[in-house]
Motif scaffolding. Sequence first.
Motif, short mmCIF file in Angstrom:
data_model
loop_
_atom_site.label_atom_id
_atom_site.label_comp_id
_atom_site.label_asym_id
_atom_site.label_seq_id
_atom_site.Cartn_x
_atom_site.Cartn_y
_atom_site.Cartn_z
N TYR A 1 1.21 -1.24 0.19
CA TYR A 1 0.07 0.15 -0.07
C TYR A 1 1.15 1.16 0.06
O TYR A 1 0.71 2.08 -0.80
N TYR B 1 0.30 3.82 -3.47
CA TYR B 1 -0.14 4.71 -2.24
C TYR B 1 0.20 6.13 -1.67
O TYR B 1 -0.03 6.68 -1.10
N LEU C 1 0.26 12.60 -6.22
CA LEU C 1 -1.23 11.95 -5.58
C LEU C 1 -2.39 12.54 -5.54
O LEU C 1 -3.82 12.22 -6.14
#
Length: 120
Positions: free
Chosen positions: A22, A26, A98
């Motif tokens: 993760y 992200y 992001l």
Amino acid sequence: MKKLIGLLIIFLLLSGGAWYGYNYYYGGKDYYTKITVTGDAENGISSTGEPFTSYHYTQKAYDKDGHDVTQKMTEYREKPLRIGAYLKLKVNKRKGVLSWEEVSQKDIPEKALNQIEAAK
């Protein structure tokens, strides 16, 4: 008891791998910048036939310690980002920016704010 310890070790390995995956895709580091230009506008038509406008920005951004990086952002919106807005960017090494959010000047770390103001 040995089975319980074995299951616990397997659980820890799996959860550690999930966290790493993760964070790899992200996760990111926070950078701060101030919008000083309107960005380059580009009009297009989506695959469904709807028109859209994208704005491309190339900005100097600073981390909490005042180190700078140049970031490229593309925003799909009706109007450009507000001139003079302070942004907090979440930047992933592999994917770039992001996400971003507008923050007030007082929420920016002092070293980053000094670099932003010196770059005028």
